[in-house]
Design a protein around this motif. Structure first.
Motif, PDB file in Angstrom:
ATOM      1  N   THR A 318       0.714   0.420   7.823  1.00  0.00           N
ATOM      2  CA  THR A 318      -0.160   0.690   6.663  1.00  0.00           C
ATOM      3  C   THR A 318       0.626   1.516   5.640  1.00  0.00           C
ATOM      4  O   THR A 318       0.484   1.312   4.443  1.00  0.00           O
ATOM      5  CB  THR A 318      -1.477   1.429   7.010  1.00  0.00           C
ATOM      6  OG1 THR A 318      -1.234   2.374   8.018  1.00  0.00           O
ATOM      7  CG2 THR A 318      -2.576   0.511   7.456  1.00  0.00           C
ATOM      8  N   LYS A 321       2.810  -0.907   3.869  1.00  0.00           N
ATOM      9  CA  LYS A 321       2.027  -1.747   2.952  1.00  0.00           C
ATOM     10  C   LYS A 321       1.759  -0.973   1.652  1.00  0.00           C
ATOM     11  O   LYS A 321       1.904  -1.498   0.558  1.00  0.00           O
ATOM     12  CB  LYS A 321       0.710  -2.121   3.642  1.00  0.00           C
ATOM     13  CG  LYS A 321      -0.128  -3.121   2.889  1.00  0.00           C
ATOM     14  CD  LYS A 321      -1.406  -3.405   3.670  1.00  0.00           C
ATOM     15  CE  LYS A 321      -2.493  -3.909   2.767  1.00  0.00           C
ATOM     16  NZ  LYS A 321      -3.808  -3.821   3.387  1.00  0.00           N
ATOM     17  N   ARG A 322       1.401   0.322   1.834  1.00  0.00           N
ATOM     18  CA  ARG A 322       1.125   1.167   0.655  1.00  0.00           C
ATOM     19  C   ARG A 322       2.378   1.303  -0.215  1.00  0.00           C
ATOM     20  O   ARG A 322       2.319   1.226  -1.422  1.00  0.00           O
ATOM     21  CB  ARG A 322       0.649   2.546   1.106  1.00  0.00           C
ATOM     22  CG  ARG A 322      -0.735   2.882   0.565  1.00  0.00           C
ATOM     23  CD  ARG A 322      -1.185   4.243   1.032  1.00  0.00           C
ATOM     24  NE  ARG A 322      -1.799   4.206   2.337  1.00  0.00           N
ATOM     25  CZ  ARG A 322      -1.520   5.048   3.331  1.00  0.00           C
ATOM     26  NH1 ARG A 322      -0.600   5.975   3.190  1.00  0.00           N
ATOM     27  NH2 ARG A 322      -2.149   4.967   4.469  1.00  0.00           N
ATOM     28  N   GLN A 325       2.893  -1.581  -2.453  1.00  0.00           N
ATOM     29  CA  GLN A 325       1.929  -1.852  -3.519  1.00  0.00           C
ATOM     30  C   GLN A 325       2.410  -1.264  -4.840  1.00  0.00           C
ATOM     31  O   GLN A 325       2.882  -0.119  -4.868  1.00  0.00           O
ATOM     32  CB  GLN A 325       0.566  -1.258  -3.157  1.00  0.00           C
ATOM     33  CG  GLN A 325      -0.296  -2.260  -2.409  1.00  0.00           C
ATOM     34  CD  GLN A 325      -1.435  -1.621  -1.668  1.00  0.00           C
ATOM     35  OE1 GLN A 325      -1.649  -0.408  -1.773  1.00  0.00           O
ATOM     36  NE2 GLN A 325      -2.158  -2.408  -0.925  1.00  0.00           N
ATOM     37  N   PRO A 326       2.284  -2.030  -5.924  1.00  0.00           N
ATOM     38  CA  PRO A 326       2.741  -1.488  -7.208  1.00  0.00           C
ATOM     39  C   PRO A 326       1.862  -0.323  -7.640  1.00  0.00           C
ATOM     40  O   PRO A 326       0.645  -0.357  -7.449  1.00  0.00           O
ATOM     41  CB  PRO A 326       2.565  -2.668  -8.174  1.00  0.00           C
ATOM     42  CG  PRO A 326       1.614  -3.599  -7.507  1.00  0.00           C
ATOM     43  CD  PRO A 326       1.690  -3.367  -6.049  1.00  0.00           C
ATOM     44  N   SER A 327       2.473   0.755  -8.151  1.00  0.00           N
ATOM     45  CA  SER A 327       1.663   1.879  -8.612  1.00  0.00           C
ATOM     46  C   SER A 327       1.087   1.544  -9.985  1.00  0.00           C
ATOM     47  O   SER A 327       1.727   0.894 -10.800  1.00  0.00           O
ATOM     48  CB  SER A 327       2.505   3.149  -8.665  1.00  0.00           C
ATOM     49  OG  SER A 327       3.688   2.876  -9.338  1.00  0.00           O
TER      50      SER A 327
END
Ligand SMILES: NC(=O)c1ccc[n+]([C@@H]2O[C@H](COP(=O)([O-])OP(=O)(O)OC[C@H]3O[C@@H](n4cnc5c(N)ncnc54)[C@H](OP(=O)(O)O)[C@@H]3O)[C@@H](O)[C@H]2O)c1
Length: 328
Positions: A318, A321-322, A325-327
């Motif tokens: 997780t 995955k974070r 992720q695009p900010s």
């Protein structure tokens, strides 16, 4: 669908538990991680044993075969002893493969080295299953240590010893009879030495010490005693006084020195470990802000231990995955 390729080192009680847990909780993991966790290979020692493993999964006795699985992302290690587990996990980390271990004997000795190496290579090292099986003590301590200081840890961390002491008390039987009962119930190995000598609890105590205090005591300074010398008479005399024998790991810091013991002690009704019976484990933590709390639950077994390992997998991926992720 993205695939997370995994391999199992060992297909005994724990390895089979992880295999089952990944199958039965596939949907849950898929939802959480946005990826399918696929077991691509299993390392074993005896090629002649019959195994209930899908035919398209590689089964091998050669660790090189596991390392050479294209795109392998995570290894679950559930073999026994310091070696070859340490060497295998070292090599996996060097290849950037995430590692999750249940091997307490190896981790008590080499946990720090592996964690440091993991940091260097940007690899996570999960070890929840090494200590108290399914009881989530490692993640709880990590969470608490963000702000709290840990003052003391006392725990029943060997279910076999706890079962034997419980049976001696409640049935009025001898150590030998209680041990045989534990073996008949599958709670003790054919060779129960590691459990009844306190060695298994010792390894877990060292792992807890490293996490809670950033270091371990000198091993030879730790008072280590198993439960083999406790007699039926002693247990019954204690009972008359409403006291119970518990095999307790105790760690605290005194003037910058770690003090630790792993031995049977007598506890009274007000002690948090007094009512912990049978094969359960329990760990009482005294933390600077939170105060005292106790976690209790199954300290070993196929699915509880697999639960700890799969929770480690969930944590590791997780976070990954974070990170991906695009900010906004
Ligand atoms: N059992 C528990 O409840 C529990 C709980 C917490 C932690 N642990 C830890 O988890 C680990 C595994 O325990 P377990 O109970 O699953 O043990 P186990 O039932 O004895 O299984 C061990 C597995 O490791 C394999 N193996 C052993 N040495 C190997 C080697 N040199 N190379 C490749 N494979 C090897 C064995 O292969 P074969 O099948 O070919 O013999 C077997 O599949 C241990 O470190 C233990 O301390 C166990």
């Amino acid at each position: 669908m993205t695939i997370i390729k995994a391999a199992l080192l060992g297909y005994g009680t724990v390895g089979q538990g992880v295999y089952t847990a990944l199958k039965t909780h596939r949907q849950q993991l898929k939802k959480l991680l946005g990826a399918e966790v696929e077991i691509a290979g299993v390392l074993i020692k005896d090629p002649n044993k019959k195994r209930d493993i899908d035919p398209d999964i590689l089964i091998t006795t050669e660790f090189e075969d596991i390392l050479n699985i294209p795109g392998l992302q995570v290894i679950f290690e559930a073999i026994v002893g310091e070696e070859p587990g340490f060497t295998y996990l070292n090599r996996a980390i060097e290849k950037g493969i995430q590692v999750i271990t249940a091997n307490k004997v190896m981790f008590a000795r080499y946990g720090k080295v592996l964690l440091q190496k993991g940091q260097k290579y940007g690899v996570s090292v999960g070890y929840e299953a090494t200590t108290a099986g399914g009881v989530p003590i490692i993640r709880t301590l990590k969470q608490l240590l963000q702000v709290n200081k840990i003052n003391r840890i006392q725990g029943i961390v060997n279910g076999t010893s706890n079962f034997i002491l419980t049976e001696m008390r409640s049935r009025g039987i001898s150590f030998d009879e209680a041990l045989q009962l534990a073996q008949r119930n599958g709670y003790a190995e054919e060779d129960p030495t590691s459990d009844i000598s306190g060695k298994d609890a010792f390894c877990k105590t060292m792992i807890l010490s490293e996490l809670a205090f950033g270091k371990q005591p000198i091993w030879s300074d730790v008072e280590l005693e198993g439960i083999t010398s406790i007699t039926e008479e002693q247990v019954q005399q204690a009972l008359q006084l409403n006291l119970r024998y518990k095999h307790v790991a105790d760690i605290y810091q005194e003037n910058g020195t770690i003090k630790a013991s792993v031995k049977p002690i007598l506890v009274g009704e007000s002690h948090p470990l007094f009512s912990v019976d049978g094969v359960d484990n329990a760990i009482t933590v005294e933390a600077s802000l939170l105060g005292r709390f106790t976690l209790t639950g199954p300290g070993a077994g196929k699915l509880p231990t697999a639960s700890a390992m799969v929770e480690d997998l969930a944590d590791i991926f997780t976070v990954k995955k974070r990170e991906l992720q695009p900010s906004i």
